[in-house]
Write a protein that holds these residues in place. Structure first.
Motif, PDB file in Angstrom:
ATOM      1  N   ARG A   2      35.965  -4.581  -9.269  1.00  0.00           N
ATOM      2  CA  ARG A   2      35.446  -5.494  -8.263  1.00  0.00           C
ATOM      3  C   ARG A   2      35.446  -6.924  -8.783  1.00  0.00           C
ATOM      4  O   ARG A   2      35.794  -7.860  -8.067  1.00  0.00           O
ATOM      5  CB  ARG A   2      34.024  -5.044  -7.903  1.00  0.00           C
ATOM      6  N   LEU A   3      35.051  -7.090 -10.061  1.00  0.00           N
ATOM      7  CA  LEU A   3      34.986  -8.435 -10.614  1.00  0.00           C
ATOM      8  C   LEU A   3      36.372  -9.047 -10.710  1.00  0.00           C
ATOM      9  O   LEU A   3      36.559 -10.227 -10.411  1.00  0.00           O
ATOM     10  CB  LEU A   3      34.315  -8.405 -11.992  1.00  0.00           C
ATOM     11  N   SER A  25      38.980  -8.416  -8.821  1.00  0.00           N
ATOM     12  CA  SER A  25      39.462  -8.830  -7.509  1.00  0.00           C
ATOM     13  C   SER A  25      38.698 -10.054  -7.043  1.00  0.00           C
ATOM     14  O   SER A  25      39.206 -10.902  -6.321  1.00  0.00           O
ATOM     15  CB  SER A  25      39.336  -7.681  -6.509  1.00  0.00           C
ATOM     16  N   CYS A  26      37.444 -10.161  -7.492  1.00  0.00           N
ATOM     17  CA  CYS A  26      36.637 -11.320  -7.195  1.00  0.00           C
ATOM     18  C   CYS A  26      37.301 -12.602  -7.694  1.00  0.00           C
ATOM     19  O   CYS A  26      37.412 -13.585  -6.982  1.00  0.00           O
ATOM     20  CB  CYS A  26      35.335 -11.160  -7.972  1.00  0.00           C
ATOM     21  N   VAL A  33      38.575 -15.786  -5.571  1.00  0.00           N
ATOM     22  CA  VAL A  33      38.099 -17.156  -5.801  1.00  0.00           C
ATOM     23  C   VAL A  33      39.286 -18.094  -6.020  1.00  0.00           C
ATOM     24  O   VAL A  33      39.333 -19.188  -5.470  1.00  0.00           O
ATOM     25  CB  VAL A  33      37.136 -17.203  -7.006  1.00  0.00           C
ATOM     26  N   VAL A  60      31.535 -15.189  -2.434  1.00  0.00           N
ATOM     27  CA  VAL A  60      32.330 -14.103  -3.019  1.00  0.00           C
ATOM     28  C   VAL A  60      31.469 -13.293  -3.983  1.00  0.00           C
ATOM     29  O   VAL A  60      31.498 -12.061  -3.984  1.00  0.00           O
ATOM     30  CB  VAL A  60      33.565 -14.671  -3.749  1.00  0.00           C
ATOM     31  N   ILE A  61      30.668 -13.981  -4.786  1.00  0.00           N
ATOM     32  CA  ILE A  61      29.831 -13.264  -5.754  1.00  0.00           C
ATOM     33  C   ILE A  61      28.808 -12.378  -5.030  1.00  0.00           C
ATOM     34  O   ILE A  61      28.633 -11.202  -5.342  1.00  0.00           O
ATOM     35  CB  ILE A  61      29.121 -14.264  -6.696  1.00  0.00           C
ATOM     36  N   ASN A 118      29.038 -11.106  -2.100  1.00  0.00           N
ATOM     37  CA  ASN A 118      29.714  -9.969  -1.486  1.00  0.00           C
ATOM     38  C   ASN A 118      30.105  -8.907  -2.499  1.00  0.00           C
ATOM     39  O   ASN A 118      30.049  -7.721  -2.217  1.00  0.00           O
ATOM     40  CB  ASN A 118      30.951 -10.426  -0.722  1.00  0.00           C
ATOM     41  N   ALA A 119      30.477  -9.355  -3.693  1.00  0.00           N
ATOM     42  CA  ALA A 119      30.822  -8.391  -4.733  1.00  0.00           C
ATOM     43  C   ALA A 119      29.584  -7.576  -5.100  1.00  0.00           C
ATOM     44  O   ALA A 119      29.633  -6.354  -5.223  1.00  0.00           O
ATOM     45  CB  ALA A 119      31.368  -9.120  -5.951  1.00  0.00           C
ATOM     46  N   ASP A 176      28.934  -5.096  -2.412  1.00  0.00           N
ATOM     47  CA  ASP A 176      29.878  -3.973  -2.481  1.00  0.00           C
ATOM     48  C   ASP A 176      29.490  -2.978  -3.562  1.00  0.00           C
ATOM     49  O   ASP A 176      29.545  -1.771  -3.372  1.00  0.00           O
ATOM     50  CB  ASP A 176      31.293  -4.484  -2.778  1.00  0.00           C
ATOM     51  N   ASP A 236      41.385 -12.184   3.791  1.00  0.00           N
ATOM     52  CA  ASP A 236      40.232 -12.034   2.892  1.00  0.00           C
ATOM     53  C   ASP A 236      39.811 -13.384   2.333  1.00  0.00           C
ATOM     54  O   ASP A 236      38.628 -13.703   2.278  1.00  0.00           O
ATOM     55  CB  ASP A 236      40.583 -11.112   1.719  1.00  0.00           C
ATOM     56  N   THR A 276      36.323 -15.913   2.844  1.00  0.00           N
ATOM     57  CA  THR A 276      35.333 -16.264   1.828  1.00  0.00           C
ATOM     58  C   THR A 276      34.585 -17.532   2.184  1.00  0.00           C
ATOM     59  O   THR A 276      33.578 -17.846   1.579  1.00  0.00           O
ATOM     60  CB  THR A 276      35.980 -16.497   0.447  1.00  0.00           C
TER      61      THR A 276
END
Lengths: 676, 316, 297
Positions: free
Chosen positions: B8-9, B11-12, B16, B287-288, B290-291, B294, C135, C139
Motif C-alpha cells: 500500500r505504501l 502504491s502511495c 503522490v 493519499v496518506i 486513504n492509505a 485501506d 486515481d 487524490t
C-alpha cells in the motif's frame, strides 16, 4: 402421538408498496413429536412463507398472520408477544436455510455465531462451556478439526461445510422442532446426500421433529414421513409419503409426480408436463386455483373452491378426487419402476453408428491463471479443464454431467470458442476454430448456438422479444424487415409462444417462457449444433418437462446435434444418447446413456448416481454416500483427481493419472480399477 | 499484514508522484498563459514580465520545467510566494493547526450525528422519523457551506450573540465552522449509513439471527451495523477529502487562519506557486489518509483479510 | 428466497383494493416531494431562459432611494446596497448559475463516461493506464481541484465550467467503468456474442444502453454538485465580474452587509439550496425507479 406443532387455518398477508397481498390462505397441518413432515410445492406456492411464519419471522418482512393459530407445544405463536417469541426461536424451534453461504453473518467467526446462540438461551453457561459445546456440535455434524473451524469466517468454508455448521448451530440448543427450508437445494448431489443422511441420523439422536421445505419430491420421498403439498398459497393434498406416491388424490400432485424425470423415464416417450405456469399471488383464478391447468376441470371447479376433504386419514382439496381414485391411475414413474428390474439391457443403438463427427475436442485444456501481479506470493492457475478429448457425432445428444467446479460449463464455452483453450484444439466439421479469423469465426457461429441456464439474464431486458429472436437474423444479414418479422413469428410459434409476444419485453414473461425465447433465438439460423448449458436447471419441475420436450421436438424437426450440460442426472439421462462425466476438469467416463446408468464403471459415476434422490419411497436404499467435497481446481490431487474421495483408491492412483480406455462398446473410463 | 502495508505504501508513493505531475500540469500545461493570469499586463513593463517569466522558469522548455519542479518537490521545496517570496511549506505548517482543528472537529460532528441519525433512519424505515431524518440529510448535502456558514453567523452571532463570527483562537470560535462543515458531512454519512444498513437488513443472514432468537437490539447493533459500517470505512477517506477541501470556503467565511485561507488569499492575489503548493500538500495528506483507511479496512473486514492470506481454502 | 421474490413481483400485476395504513405516508410524501422538486427545477429553468417574464424589475436598475430595503410587498426579497431588487437579481442570476451546472455536467459527464466506457470495455493496459490517471485525479478533492484549475485558467465562464467538469470527471469515469464491467459479464452479452455479433455491435447495442441508467442518476445529482462547486468558486472570487452576478457572487457581495441587511445573503443561498435539494430529490427518485432490484422482472 401428541402433536408438537399444530397449524390451524392460517392465512398470511404481506404489506407491499401497493397494498396488501394474501400469500397463504387457510393452511392447516400438524407435526407429531419425532415426525418428519415435508412441505412440498413449486416456487410461488407459499411453502417458504409458511415455514417462516412458524417462528413469525415474516413479521420483519412486512408480513403478518392475519388469521388462524400456530401452536407449538400448545403455545399459540401467532398471539405471542415478541419478547416471549424470542425465547422460543432457536430454543424450541430452530431453522436452517437454503443458501448456507449467505445465512451466516460474514464478519463474525463461525464459533462466535454458535456460542452466541447457546448463550442467548442459557445465560448461566460460561463462554468456555459454550465453546466446548460448539466444538462437540461441529464434531457431531461431521466437521473435522472443529477447533480450527470455529476460528474461521464463513467465507472461508465451502457450502457443504457451512450447511453442516448451520445444522450444528441450529441444534446447539436442542430444539424440539427443526425447520429446514430447502436445505440442500444450493448444494451438489453428493453433498445433498450427505446432508440428508446427517439430518436423518440427528433426528433420531436428538429426538426432534423436522419440517422440511422442498420443491424436490425426490428429497421428500427420501426422508419424509408425511408430505403436505401446497399450490398457490393453499394446501391441496396431504398424505403419508407412501400413500401420496402410490395414489395421489389431487390432479396437481399427480401431474407433479408424472412430470418428474426419473432414472426410469422412457426415453422414447415425451415427458409428461403440466401445461401453463403457477399464477401470481395477485391474480389468482377464481374457484379452484389449479383449474386453468387441470385436465379434470369442470364448471364447478371454475366457480367454487374445493375444501380440503378427508379421505380416510389423508386429505385432498379437489372436486374430482373420486374420479382420480376410481380410474386407478398410477403415475408412470411407478409402472416404470416395477418394470425396470426385469427389462433386458437394450442394445445401444448409437454405439454401432458410423463416426460422423460434427465437433471434436482434441486434448483441450483451459487454465485461469491467478496471482500474476508483482506482489502476490502465490502464483498458479485454476485448472478448469484438463486435457479433454471428445467427439460429438452428428445428430446425437451428448450429455455432460458433473458437480459445480467440475469444469463442464467451461468446456462448453471453450467448445463454442467463446473462450480460447489454453492448449488443444476444437474442430467443427473438420475446421479448426482456433485457426479462423475473427470474422470467419463469427460466420461459423451461425452453425453453433447456445442456450443458457439463467432465463432472466440471457436476454437483454431492454429489447423487445421480436428483436431478441430476430437478432441472429440481423447479425447475419438475412432478408428485409418484413421477411425477418415473418421468420420471427414462425420461430415464436415453433417454440410455443403466441405472436403477441413479438412486441413485448422480457420482464413480462415467466422463467419457462423466457427459456422458450432463448431457444427460439438459438434456432433462428437453423444451426447444426446447440449447446444447452444447464438450460432447465433454474426452472420449476413442471416447467422443466415442458422445456425438455420442446428441445427433443426441435432436435427431431431441425436435425440438431446437442451438447446438454446439466447437474440433474435424471434429466441428462432422459435427453442424452451418450453421456460424459466430468470431475475436477477431467472427463472420467463416457458411455451410452443407458449403459452408464446400468453399469457405471467409474467410482465417481457410481457415487453420483447413488446420490440422486428417487421419488419412489420404497426404493430408498442406503445412499451410496461418498465422503468429502470436491477439492479446489487450483490445487487438484496428484494422479487420479478423484482418489481423495474414492472408496477404491490405491497407492497407484496417487502416482499415475489414469487414461481413458474402452471397457465395452462405446464405453470409456479413466480409472485404474473400474467397478463392475 | 506487513506485506499489505508495504504494498500500500509503495502504491502511495506512486500516486503522490502522479499527483505532483497533475498539479504541475494544471497550472502550466492547461491553455491560458499563467503569467498573464497572474498579473495585470497593463501595470508591468514588458521587461518586467520577461523577468517574471524567467524567475518562474516558464521560459524554459517544458520537460526542464517539470524536472526542476519535481526535484524541488522531492527536496521538500513546494515553491515560493510571488508576493513576498515566503516559502510555501513552512507557511502551510504554520497554518496547519487551525485547519486540523477544524477538520477533526467537523469530522467528529459528521460521524456522531451521521451515524446516529443514519441508523435511526434505517431502523424506522418509512416511518415519520425516517422521513424527517432524510429531509434533514438532504438539506445537509444541498446547502452550500458558504451559505449555511453565513446563516449560522447570522443566527448565533448577529442575532443571538452566542458565538463569535470569526477568528481561529479558542474553542468558541470553532463551534460555528465545525457545525457548518459537520452538517455537510453528516448529510453524506446519514445517507450512506441508511442505505447500507437497509441493504444489510435485507440479507438472508439477518433472518438466521432472528431465527436464533437474538434480541432485535443485538441483530441491529451487533450484527447489522457492523456489516454496514465496513463499506463505510472507505467513506472515511472520501470524507477526509471533503473536510480538507471544505476548509477553503469555511475558513474564508469565518476568517480563520488555516491553510484553506492561504489558498483563498493566494487566489485573490494570483499567487500561483502558493496555490500549487497547497494543493499538492493537500493531495499528499489525502493519499496518506486513504492509505491508512485501506489498511484498517483490510484489518476490519475478514473477507478482505482472507484475500491476503493463504488461498488454499479460498476456492470451493 | 424464490418465494419472497415472487411476493414482491406479484403486486405489480394487479393492485389489491386494501392498502395497509403504514405504507400510505411514504407514498404520499415521496410523491409530494418529487412533485415540489420538479416544480422548483422547472421554475428556476424558466428563470434562466426567460428572466424578463418573471422578474418584476431590471436587475441592473439601481436606485438611490431604495437602498437596503428589507423584504416587503414592493420588493419581495428586499433590495441591495445599490438599490437593486434582490428577487430580480436572483431570477437573472439563474442563467449563469444553471449554465455552469448543466454545461459542466455535460462536459464532465460525457467525457468521463467515454473514458470509463473505453476503460471498462477494452480492459487490459488501456484500463490500467486510464484508471491510474483517474486515481491520481481523485487524490485532489473536487473543490480544490476545480479551484486550482480555475486559478490556472484565469477568470471566465467557460473556464469555470471546464474546472468543474474536470473535477467531476473521475466520478463519471469510475461509475461508467463499473457499470460496463458488470454488464459485460451478464449472460445476454455472451448470448449476443455467441450468435456471431461483432464486438462493436455488442458494445453499442447491448453493453452501452444497459450501462447508462446509473450515469443518468449521477448526472442528475451532479448538476446540483456542480452548481455548489461553481458558486463556491464564484464566492471565492474566481468568477467573472459582470453586471449581473451569479448566485455565488451575489452571496459573496452581500456578505459585507450581513449585519445590516441579512436578506441579500440569505435569498441567493436559498435559491442554490432549493435547486440542489430538488435535483437531489429527483435523482433519488430516478435511482429508485431505475433500480433493477426495485422493479425486478
Amino acid at each position: 402421538m401428541s402433536q408438537l406443532l399444530e397449524i390451524d387455518r392460517v392465512s398470511i398477508r404481506f404489506a407491499t408498496g401497493r397494498g396488501d397481498l394474501q400469500v397463504v390462505s387457510d393452511v392447516s397441518f400438524s407435526i407429531a413429536a419425532g415426525e418428519t413432515v415435508c412441505l412440498a410445492g413449486e416456487s410461488g406456492s407459499g411453502k417458504t412463507v409458511v415455514s417462516k411464519a412458524v417462528m413469525r419471522l415474516i413479521d420483519d418482512e412486512n408480513g403478518k398472520i392475519s388469521s388462524g393459530s400456530i401452536k407449538l407445544n400448545g403455545t399459540d405463536i401467532a398471539a405471542l408477544p415478541r419478547q416471549e417469541l424470542r425465547s422460543i426461536r432457536g430454543k424450541k424451534a430452530a431453522m436452517i436455510f437454503q443458501e448456507p453461504m449467505t445465512a451466516f453473518d460474514p464478519v463474525f467467526t463461525i464459533g462466535r455465531q454458535i456460542t452466541e446462540t447457546i448463550r442467548r438461551h442459557d445465560r448461566r453457561i460460561t463462554p468456555n462451556e459454550a465453546h466446548q459445546r460448539a466444538v462437540e456440535m461441529l464434531r457431531r455434524v461431521g466437521i473435522s478439526e472443529p477447533e480450527q473451524r470455529l476460528k474461521q469466517y464463513p467465507g472461508e468454508l465451502s457450502g457443504g461445510m457451512l450447511q453442516r455448521a448451520m445444522i450444528a448451530m441450529a441444534l446447539s440448543c436442542r430444539p424440539e422442532l427443526l425447520i429446514a427450508d430447502e436445505p440442500t437445494t444450493a448444494l451438489d448431489v453428493t453433498i445433498q446426500a450427505q446432508i440428508l443422511q446427517l439430518l436423518q441420523e440427528l433426528k433420531n439422536e436428538f429426538n426432534m421433529s423436522i419440517l422440511l421445505i422442498t420443491h424436490d419430491l425426490g428429497v421428500a420421498a427420501k426422508i419424509a414421513d408425511r408430505i403436505v403439498v401446497m399450490y398457490a398459497g393453499q394446501v391441496i393434498e396431504q398424505a403419508s409419503t407412501a400413500e401420496l406416491f402410490a395414489r395421489p388424490h389431487h390432479p396437481y400432485t399427480q401431474g407433479l409426480l408424472q412430470s418428474i424425470t426419473t432414472m426410469d423415464s422412457d426415453r422414447s416417450q415425451r415427458l409428461f408436463a403440466i401445461p401453463g405456469s403457477i399464477p401470481g399471488h395477485a391474480d389468482l383464478p377464481d374457484g379452484c386455483r389449479f383449474h386453468p391447468r387441470c385436465p379434470y376441470v369442470s364448471e364447478k371447479c371454475r366457480s367454487e373452491a374445493p375444501p380440503l376433504k378427508d379421505w380416510g386419514g389423508r386429505q385432498a382439496a379437489c372436486w374430482h378426487t373420486d374420479r382420480l381414485i376410481a380410474r386407478g391411475e398410477r403415475p408412470p414413474a411407478f409402472e416404470a419402476a416395477a418394470a425396470a428390474s426385469s427389462t433386458p439391457e437394450p442394445a445401444d443403438a448409437s454405439a454401432g453408428l458410423p463416426d460422423d463427427v460434427l465437433i471434436e475436442l482434441r486434448r483441450v485444456t483451459k487454465h485461469y491463471p491467478f496471482g500474476r501481479s508483482v506482489f502476490s506470493r502465490k502464483k498458479g492457475a485454476v485448472q478448469a479443464v484438463e486435457d479433454v478429448s471428445l467427439a460429438i457425432r452428428r445428430g446425437e445428444t451428448f450429455g455432460l454431467v458433473g458437480e459445480s467446479g467440475s469444469g463442464k460449463s467451461t468446456l462448453g464455452r471453450v467448445l463454442l470458442h467463446l473462450e480460447r483453450p489454453t492448449s488443444g484444439s476444437v474442430l467443427f466439421e473438420g475446421r479448426e476454430l482456433g485457426a479462423l479469423s475473427p470474422a470467419k469465426l463469427r460466420e461459423e457461429r451461425k452453425h453453433m448456438q447456445m442456450i443458457f441456464q439463467d432465463p432472466y439474464g440471457s436476454v437483454d431486458p431492454r429489447w423487445k422479444i421480436g428483436d431478441i429472436v430476430g437478432e441472429p437474423l440481423s447479425v447475419h444479414g438475412r432478408a428485409g424487415a418484413r421477411e425477418k418479422k415473418e421468420a420471427v413469428l414462425e420461430l415464436l410459434s415453433l417454440v410455443g409462444l403466441s405472436p403477441a409476444a413479438y412486441d413485448r419485453y422480457p420482464h413480462e414473461f415467466s422463467g419457462g417462457q423466457r427459456q422458450r425465447i432463448a431457444i427460439a433465438r438459438a434456432v433462428a439460423l437453423r444451426p447444426k449444433f446447440l449447446l444447452a448449458d444447464e438450460a432447465v436447471s433454474a426452472l420449476d419441475v413442471s416447467v422443466q418437462a415442458q422445456i425438455v420436450n420442446l428441445l427433443s421436438d426441435l432436435q427431431r424437426r431441425l436435425n440438431l446435434t446437442i451438447l446438454f450440460i446439466g447437474h440433474g442426472l435424471n434429466v441428462v439421462r432422459y435427453v442424452s444418447d451418450r453421456i460424459g462425466v466430468m470431475y475436477l476438469g477431467k472427463l472420467v467416463e463416457i458411455a451410452p446413456g443407458e449403459r452408464l446408468f446400468r453399469r457405471p464403471a467409474h467410482h465417481y459415476t457410481r457415487a453420483l448416481i447413488a446420490s440422486i434422490p428417487t421419488p419412489v419411497p420404497e426404493r430408498q436404499q442406503d445412499l451410496g454416500v461418498i465422503h468429502g467435497e470436491i477439492p479446489s481446481p487450483a490445487h487438484p490431487p496428484s494422479g487420479c483427481r478423484f482418489r481423495t474421495r474414492c472408496p477404491a483408491a490405491t497407492a497407484r492412483c496417487a502416482l499415475e493419472p489414469p487414461e481413458l480406455r474402452e471397457i465395452g462398446p462405446g464405453h470409456f473410463v479413466a480409472c485404474h480399477d473400474p467397478a463392475g | 499484514m506487513a506485506k499489505v502495508i508495504a504494498v500500500r505504501l509503495l502504491s502511495c508513493l506512486a500516486v503522490v508522484a502522479g499527483s505532483s505531475v497533475l498539479v504541475f500540469c494544471i497550472l502550466y500545461v492547461l491553455p491560458g498563459d499563467v503569467v498573464m493570469n497572474m498579473i495585470d499586463p497593463s501595470s508591468m513593463s514588458p521587461e518586467a514580465i520577461a523577468n517574471l517569466r524567467h524567475e518562474l522558469g516558464v521560459d524554459r522548455p517544458f520537460y526542464e520545467q517539470f524536472l526542476h519542479y519535481f526535484r524541488e518537490v522531492l527536496r521538500g521545496d513546494f515553491g515560493k510566494s510571488l508576493v513576498n517570496s515566503e516559502p510555501v511549506l513552512p507557511k502551510i505548517f504554520a497554518h496547519l493547526p487551525a485547519t486540523l482543528e477544524l477538520a477533526i472537529s467537523a469530522s467528529f460532528v459528521s460521524l456522531t450525528v451521521g451515524l446516529a441519525l443514519g441508523v435511526l433512519s434505517a431502523v424506522h424505515r418509512n416511518k415519520p422519523i425516517d422521513i424527517a431524518v432524510r429531509i434533514v440529510a438532504l438539506f445537509g448535502i444541498s446547502m452550500p457551506t458558504f451559505w449555511s456558514g453565513i446563516l449560522l453567523i447570522l443566527i448565533f452571532s448577529v442575532f443571538l450573540g452566542w458565538f463569535p463570527a470569526m477568528g481561529s483562537n479558542g474553542w468558541n470560535t470553532l463551534v460555528l465552522p465545525a457545525l457548518t462543515l459537520g452538517m455537510l458531512g453528516a448529510g453524506f454519512i446519514v445517507r450512506m449509513v441508511r442505505n447500507s444498513m437497509l441493504e444489510v437488513l435485507g440479507e438472508p443472514f439477518i433472518t438466521t439471527l432472528r431465527a436464533k432468537g437474538l434480541a432485535e437490539r443485538a441483530v441491529l447493533y451487533r450484527h447489522a451495523l457492523r456489516n454496514a459500517l465496513i463499506p463505510g470505512v472507505t467513506m472515511m477517506g472520501i470524507l477526509a477529502g471533503e473536510m480538507l477541501a471544505g476548509t477553503v470556503v469555511i475558513e474564508t467565511v469565518f476568517s480563520r487562519q488555516g491553510i484553506g485561507r492561504i489558498i483563498a488569499d493566494a487566489i485573490m492575489a494570483k499567487d500561483l506557486p502558493v496555490v500549487q503548493g497547497v494543493v499538492l500538500f493537500t493531495a499528499i495528506v489525502y493519499v496518506i489518509v486513504n492509505a491508512l483507511v485501506d489498511i484498517s479496512y483490510a484489518y476490519i473486514d475478514p473477507r478482505i483479510r482472507r484475500l491476503h492470506n493463504d488461498r488454499r481454502s479460498g476456492w470451493a | 428466497m424464490r418465494e419472497a421474490a415472487s411476493v414482491k413481483t406479484a403486486w405489480r400485476t394487479k393492485r389489491t383494493p386494501t392498502t395497509l395504513q403504514r405504507t400510505v405516508p411514504k407514498i404520499v410524501v415521496a410523491r409530494w416531494m418529487s412533485l415540489t422538486a420538479g416544480a422548483v427545477v422547472l421554475f428556476l429553468i424558466a428563470c434562466a431562459l426567460v428572466p424578463q417574464w418573471i422578474a418584476p424589475y431590471s436587475p441592473t436598475d439601481m436606485q438611490a432611494d431604495r437602498i437596503l430595503l428589507p423584504p416587503g410587498s414592493a420588493y419581495w426579497l428586499g433590495t441591495d446596497y445599490f438599490g437593486r431588487d434582490v428577487f430580480s437579481l436572483i431570477v437573472y442570476g439563474a442563467r449563469e448559475s444553471l449554465f455552469i451546472g448543466f454545461a459542466s455536467v455535460l462536459v464532465g459527464g460525457v467525457s468521463g463516461a467515454l473514458l470509463g466506457a473505453l476503460s471498462g470495455y477494452l480492459g487490459g493496459w488501456v484500463d490500467s493506464v486510464l484508471m491510474r490517471i483517474v486515481d491520481v485525479i481523485m487524490t485532489i478533492p473536487g473543490v480544490l481541484l476545480a479551484l486550482a484549475v480555475a486559478a490556472g485558467l484565469g477568470p471566465g465562464l467557460w473556464n469555470i465550467v471546464l474546472a468543474v467538469a474536470i473535477a467531476s470527471l473521475p466520478n463519471y469515469a469510475r461509475i461508467m467503468r463499473g457499470q460496463i464491467l458488470s454488464v459485460k459479464s451478464r449472460p445476454f452479452i455472451t448470448a449476443s456474442r455467441s450468435i456471431g455479433a461483432s464486438e462493436l455491435s455488442v458494445f453499442v447495442k447491448h453493453v452501452l444502453p444497459n450501462s447508462l441508467s446509473p450515469l443518468l442518476v449521477m448526472a442528475c445529482i451532479g448538476v446540483g454538485t456542480s452548481i455548489l462547486t461553481g458558486s463556491g468558486l464564484s464566492f471565492l472570487g474566481l468568477g467573472v465580474l459582470k453586471e449581473i452576478p451569479d448566485w455565488g457572487a451575489l452571496l459573496s457581495q452581500g456578505r459585507g452587509y450581513l449585519t445590516v441587511a441579512w436578506w441579500i445573503c440569505t435569498f441567493p443561498g436559498m435559491a442554490i439550496t432549493l435547486f440542489v435539494l430538488s435535483v437531489n430529490v429527483i435523482g433519488d427518485e430516478l435511482r429508485d425507479a431505475l433500480d433493477p432490484r426495485k422493479r425486478r422482472e
